[in-house]
Enzyme design. Structure first.
Site, short mmCIF file in Angstrom:
data_model
loop_
_atom_site.label_atom_id
_atom_site.label_comp_id
_atom_site.label_asym_id
_atom_site.label_seq_id
_atom_site.Cartn_x
_atom_site.Cartn_y
_atom_site.Cartn_z
N LYS A 1 24.34 23.68 12.23
CA LYS A 1 23.19 24.82 12.81
C LYS A 1 22.05 23.37 12.67
O LYS A 1 21.37 23.68 13.42
CB LYS A 1 22.83 25.58 11.05
CG LYS A 1 20.93 25.71 11.70
CD LYS A 1 20.71 26.28 9.74
CE LYS A 1 20.80 26.47 8.96
NZ LYS A 1 18.85 25.58 8.36
N ASN A 2 22.53 22.21 11.66
CA ASN A 2 21.56 21.38 11.41
C ASN A 2 21.50 20.21 12.67
O ASN A 2 20.60 19.31 12.59
CB ASN A 2 21.62 20.21 9.98
CG ASN A 2 20.99 21.60 9.35
OD1 ASN A 2 20.39 22.65 9.56
ND2 ASN A 2 20.96 21.34 7.90
N ASP B 1 8.32 26.35 1.32
CA ASP B 1 9.58 26.15 1.11
C ASP B 1 10.09 26.89 0.29
O ASP B 1 9.84 26.33 -0.77
CB ASP B 1 11.06 25.57 1.92
CG ASP B 1 11.70 25.26 2.65
OD1 ASP B 1 12.71 25.68 2.28
OD2 ASP B 1 11.49 24.96 3.58
C1 UD1 Z 1 17.57 18.83 6.52
C2 UD1 Z 1 18.62 19.69 6.53
C3 UD1 Z 1 18.69 20.43 5.09
C4 UD1 Z 1 19.31 19.49 4.44
C5 UD1 Z 1 18.30 18.28 4.39
C6 UD1 Z 1 19.13 16.88 2.77
C7 UD1 Z 1 17.59 20.34 8.63
C8 UD1 Z 1 17.51 21.73 9.55
N1 UD1 Z 1 18.23 20.63 7.20
O1 UD1 Z 1 15.99 19.05 5.69
O2 UD1 Z 1 19.40 21.85 5.58
O3 UD1 Z 1 19.39 19.87 3.43
O4 UD1 Z 1 18.02 17.82 5.31
O5 UD1 Z 1 20.87 16.26 3.54
O6 UD1 Z 1 18.50 19.33 9.32
N2 UD1 Z 1 10.55 14.12 2.54
C9 UD1 Z 1 9.24 13.18 2.14
N3 UD1 Z 1 8.54 13.22 3.32
C10 UD1 Z 1 8.77 13.46 4.26
C11 UD1 Z 1 9.86 14.24 4.48
C12 UD1 Z 1 10.95 14.66 3.64
O7 UD1 Z 1 8.98 13.24 0.58
O8 UD1 Z 1 8.35 13.53 5.00
C13 UD1 Z 1 11.43 14.43 1.15
C14 UD1 Z 1 12.02 15.82 1.13
O9 UD1 Z 1 11.11 16.63 0.09
C15 UD1 Z 1 13.19 16.27 0.43
C16 UD1 Z 1 13.79 15.15 0.76
O10 UD1 Z 1 12.66 14.21 1.13
O11 UD1 Z 1 13.07 15.71 -1.46
C17 UD1 Z 1 14.74 14.97 1.69
O12 UD1 Z 1 14.59 15.92 2.74
P1 UD1 Z 1 14.36 15.66 4.72
O13 UD1 Z 1 15.89 14.73 4.50
O14 UD1 Z 1 13.79 15.41 5.00
O15 UD1 Z 1 15.00 17.06 4.82
P2 UD1 Z 1 14.89 17.62 5.39
O16 UD1 Z 1 14.95 17.77 7.31
O17 UD1 Z 1 13.84 18.60 5.30
#
Ligand code: UD1
Length: 420
Positions: A24-25, A120
């Site tokens: 999915k991701n 979320d």
């Molecule tokens: C993606 C996956 C999710 C997985 C996650 C970590 C998809 C659709 N989802 O989520 O299933 O659990 O990676 O492997 O692919 N953060 C910030 N600022 C930002 C971006 C992120 O603070 O601009 C923080 C988030 O709050 C979180 C952490 O970084 O605590 C990780 O987030 P991120 O790796 O971006 O996860 P997603 O891409 O949302």
């Protein structure tokens, strides 16, 4: 409105074969980056899940013609010369991965308006790294009326970007923007999940120039145009990991076809520590368990660390393990919300900040519970499989977002699971 739920009868050892489809991701992001090239891009091995249908709808609203052949697991996306550039709240709120259109739209159209995803169920998830990285690439960004509005009328330009945390989504948005920027972009402390590698490989076949794929430093030399391609989605490591944990919890024997063991090194090591026998097969792996699992400590971390998406399932496993374990969540705050549901099943779990202490019980006690997100839903179903009696998992739609045919697959492994 009546919502679907799962009925799970506990006490069965799972055994047999199950095949894992595309991730999915990865699939959602590959579909979004089709926007970078005019013409028809085809994505294969696309899982039949709700989130993919939401992405179909989003791309259609952006002006693409999307043909989805569920039987053939194939999505064809015809991308026009002129795209729309707005992703509305009604879609973004249903699926956070909608924000993955931000990078490709700014790069290709010089403008994008994407609704803020909002809260979320696994805690606050910022967009600050996405925004500051795009600003480094020369985009002007404002947040107004619930939208991130980005513009770069003269195009983006290469820049050096350092991510404070190797965010998966930010890395994706920034790579997909940088491929069309003028000059060279370096992204330091980039995420390197297998899904990011899949995305970079598709970008490279579309004509992008990217060095350092699979490492923490990506160098991207911008090109003027990208071309449409045919690309196959990488297998879903979270679903493969879910089956592996299910085998261990039910003292079962499951052959997981298409599982890529290199994508699951640490989770599989943990399961071996818990007592499982894991063997590589031609196209997949086999997980066999005879006894009650031993409790294992786990800390989630960015790849190649233990994936946060398997954290709820490992808590479920520890809930019936011999001994006590500490599970530490380092990626998402608030990802222990489902623990209250586990407690309804009789699990002995205490949380303190980002730590959960789990004392294993011989068995859980069936009860009605509610899925709060995709992975929590999967964990509750696994917990139901090792509970006395009938567990009802409410809000089955969460599972539909990430697990195609979950109930059917479980039944084919001998479980008594019904959708009602
Ligand atoms: C993606 C996956 C999710 C997985 C996650 C970590 C998809 C659709 N989802 O989520 O299933 O659990 O990676 O492997 O692919 N953060 C910030 N600022 C930002 C971006 C992120 O603070 O601009 C923080 C988030 O709050 C979180 C952490 O970084 O605590 C990780 O987030 P991120 O790796 O971006 O996860 P997603 O891409 O949302």
């Amino acid at each position: 409105m009546e919502r679907d739920r799962f009925q799970v009868i506990g006490g069965v050892r799972l055994h047999g074969k199950v095949a894992v489809g595309g991730a999915k991701n990865s699939a959602l992001k590959l579909m979004a980056l089709a926007l970078l090239a005019e013409g028809t891009t085809v994505i294969e091995n696309v899982p039949a899940i709700l989130d993919v249908e939401i992405m179909d709808e989003l791309l259609t609203r952006l002006g693409c013609e999307v043909e989805h052949d569920f039987g053939a697991k194939k999505v064809s996306i015809r991308v026009p010369a002129q795209l729309q550039h707005r992703a509305d709240y009604d879609l973004v709120r249903k699926m956070r991965a909608s924000i993955n259109v931000l990078g490709p739209l700014v790069a290709r159209c010089g403008q994008a308006e994407v609704a803020l995803p909002g809260g979320d169920a696994i805690g606050p998830r910022g967009l600050d790294f996405h925004v500051s990285g795009l600003e480094r690439l020369g985009a002007q960004i404002k947040v107004e009326h619930g939208f991130v509005i980005a513009s770069a009328p003269d195009g983006l330009r290469g820049a050096d970007i350092y991510l404070e945390f190797p965010s998966v989504g930010a890395t994706e948005n920034l790579v997909t923007a940088a491929v069309l920027a003028r000059g060279v972009t370096t992204i330091d402390n980039a995420a390197r999940e297998p899904e990011i590698i899949d995305i970079c490989q598709m970008l490279i076949s579309m004509g992008a120039i990217i060095d350092g794929v699979g490492t923490h430093t990506l160098h991207i030399s911008g090109v003027a145009n990208m071309k449409p391609v045919v690309h196959t989605v990488v297998p879903d490591r979270v679903i493969a990991g879910t089956w592996a944990i299910a085998a261990v919890m039910t003292r079962g024997d499951i052959e997981i076809q298409n599982a890529v063991s290199e994508h699951l090194t640490i989770p599989l090591e943990k399961l071996v520590e818990a007592g499982a026998t894991i063997t590589a097969q031609d196209h997949g792996l086999r997980v066999v368990m005879h006894d009650r699992p031993r409790a294992v400590d786990v800390s989630t971390l960015p790849y190649p660390g233990f994936p946060t998406d398997l954290q709820p399932m490992i808590i479920a496993m520890n809930s019936i393990a011999n001994g006590s374990a500490m599970v530490t969540e380092n990626v998402f705050e608030g990802r222990f919300m489902f623990v209250n549901e586990m407690i309804r099943l009789g699990a002995d779990i205490k949380t303190d900040g980002h730590h959960a202490i789990v004392h294993g019980r011989e068995r859980l006690s069936a009860a009605p519970v509610t899925a709060t997100d995709i992975r929590a839903g999967a964990a509750l179903i696994l917990a139901g499989l090792v509970s006395d009696g009938e567990t009802i998992v409410e809000d089955a739609f969460h599972l539909d977002r990430g697990y195609p045919n979950f109930a059917e697959d479980l039944r084919s492994l001998g479980a008594e699971v019904n959708r009602i």
